[in-house]
Write an enzyme that holds these catalytic residues in place. Sequence first.
Site, PDB file in Angstrom:
ATOM      1  N   HIS A  87       0.820  -1.216   0.000  1.00 53.99           N
ATOM      2  CA  HIS A  87       0.000   0.000   0.000  1.00 53.99           C
ATOM      3  C   HIS A  87       0.854   1.266   0.000  1.00 53.99           C
ATOM      4  O   HIS A  87       0.352   2.351  -0.310  1.00 53.99           O
ATOM      5  CB  HIS A  87      -0.975   0.000   1.186  1.00 53.99           C
ATOM      6  N   ASP A  89       0.096  -7.511   1.364  1.00 57.95           N
ATOM      7  CA  ASP A  89       0.589  -6.145   1.572  1.00 57.95           C
ATOM      8  C   ASP A  89       2.119  -6.108   1.591  1.00 57.95           C
ATOM      9  O   ASP A  89       2.719  -5.366   2.363  1.00 57.95           O
ATOM     10  CB  ASP A  89       0.021  -5.547   2.865  1.00 57.95           C
ATOM     11  N   ASN A 102       5.224   4.826   9.227  1.00 59.60           N
ATOM     12  CA  ASN A 102       5.966   3.638   9.667  1.00 59.60           C
ATOM     13  C   ASN A 102       5.725   2.451   8.750  1.00 59.60           C
ATOM     14  O   ASN A 102       6.471   1.465   8.800  1.00 59.60           O
ATOM     15  CB  ASN A 102       5.557   3.234  11.083  1.00 59.60           C
ATOM     16  N   SER A 103       4.674   2.512   7.946  1.00 57.42           N
ATOM     17  CA  SER A 103       4.317   1.384   7.084  1.00 57.42           C
ATOM     18  C   SER A 103       5.494   0.940   6.235  1.00 57.42           C
ATOM     19  O   SER A 103       6.138   1.757   5.568  1.00 57.42           O
ATOM     20  CB  SER A 103       3.154   1.763   6.168  1.00 57.42           C
TER      21      SER A 103
END
Length: 486
Positions: free
Chosen positions: A126, A156, A226-227
């Site tokens: 994402h 993801d 942080n993803s």
Amino acid sequence: MLQLNWKKLRVITLAGALAGSLSVAVLSSGAAFAQVRGLPDFTDLVEQVGPSVVNIRTLEKVSTESPHGGAGEQEMQEFFRRFGLPMPNIPRANPRRGQPQDEEQPRGVGSGFILTADGMIMTNAHVVDGADEVVVTLTDKREFKAKIIGADKRSDVAVVKIEAAGLPAVKVGDVSRLKVGEWVMAIGSPFGLENTVTAGIVSAKQRDTGEYLPFIQTDVAINPGNSGGPLINMRGEVVGINSQIYSRSGGSMGISFAIPMDEAVRVSEQLRLSGRVTRGRIGVQIGQVSKDVAESIGLGKPQGALVSSVEPGAPADKAGVEAGDIILKFDGKPVEKSSDLPRMVGSTKPGTKSSLTVFRRGSTKELSVIVAEIEAEKTGKKTSSKEETPKASKIGQAIGLAVSDLTKEQKAELSIQGGVRVDSAVDNAARAGIREGDVVMQVGNFLVTDTKSFEAALAKVDKSRPIGLLVRRGELAQIVVIRPSK
């Protein structure tokens, strides 16, 4: 060193220079022992892993071919349109008026980490989804344009590549060794603040959030940005990719989720090899097996995956799987809960011949299925409203049901061989959730093909105990438990 020898339990609070409190539990009246375990020091880990963590910026191209294409001009255009006013002629500074222009605008900020010394970087799908350009910034402030090697939305996980050499790659840890309560650390770019370090503990493993993978839950402070960053254990190994948070405010609330690194590595290997991920499917829709359902059909304990529907012509259909079956094992591995099955099947290579152990009408059955490749979900077909005058049965009124035989058209529309249609549901049946139009396909562990077999099955079951009925509603089937009146 502070020495204490108390005969009674006491708590000392140190104020001023030392803000906090020290509590000592007295184990006996004669002596006090304070077992102190110091908090972990993350400085060495930051020095070790920090250079392997990168900041990822994504850009998208925005067309400015409209004479009123700027953000402010678009708002003005909307204002005049809304109030029915003529649009003023606004001159633009662009000397190439009327020619379409593509401008790159910032789209988002995320994190990632270096997998290999030659520039392979792992992040979240994402983070790079929809990006026209990906810019990777290293800790030494060098910037590189990255190529998206592949992204898998189901897990993801994404892999991007930069043209560089001699980069500090991370060490991948063994997730099976990770324990609940263990200290872990995250490095990333929350809200664009690069190289931010946060720490906490593992709150839970194998956390099922309805996604394709079981997550590692932590209380590490994770925020937007942080993803894609790494979750690191105390040995300096990456054990997960920070992916999601539970939040009512948009910020950290102490519940964050990371993709287990063993699953992420499997996905990344396929992405690096072919740019896509292939997964297996057998063509069933499934649900959870509740305690009531397990008891009503004699399963013993709630386990497995309840088959709600079988896709016509799919591998499960060819293997003989039926709606109402409970899949207990796949390739000999126990299916503890329904969410286990998609993960087991999904990780199986398409074309593989696998075994299924199903529970059907009181006994187990072994089936063989050839796993197919997963594909886009199919839209369920609509059912016709045409009906014949059915033959009715009154014996079901003992449990609050009035049922009738299905017409040929109804059987064809539902792709079933038999069953009885619910004409009305009252009392215990209504309280169980059965309603008009449902199709009863099984009573207890007895198959129902028509009103005659329905009556025979109902006569055999003990109506003083909960009765499990396999009920079809539209394209899905479920086991409904009717409880006797007290």
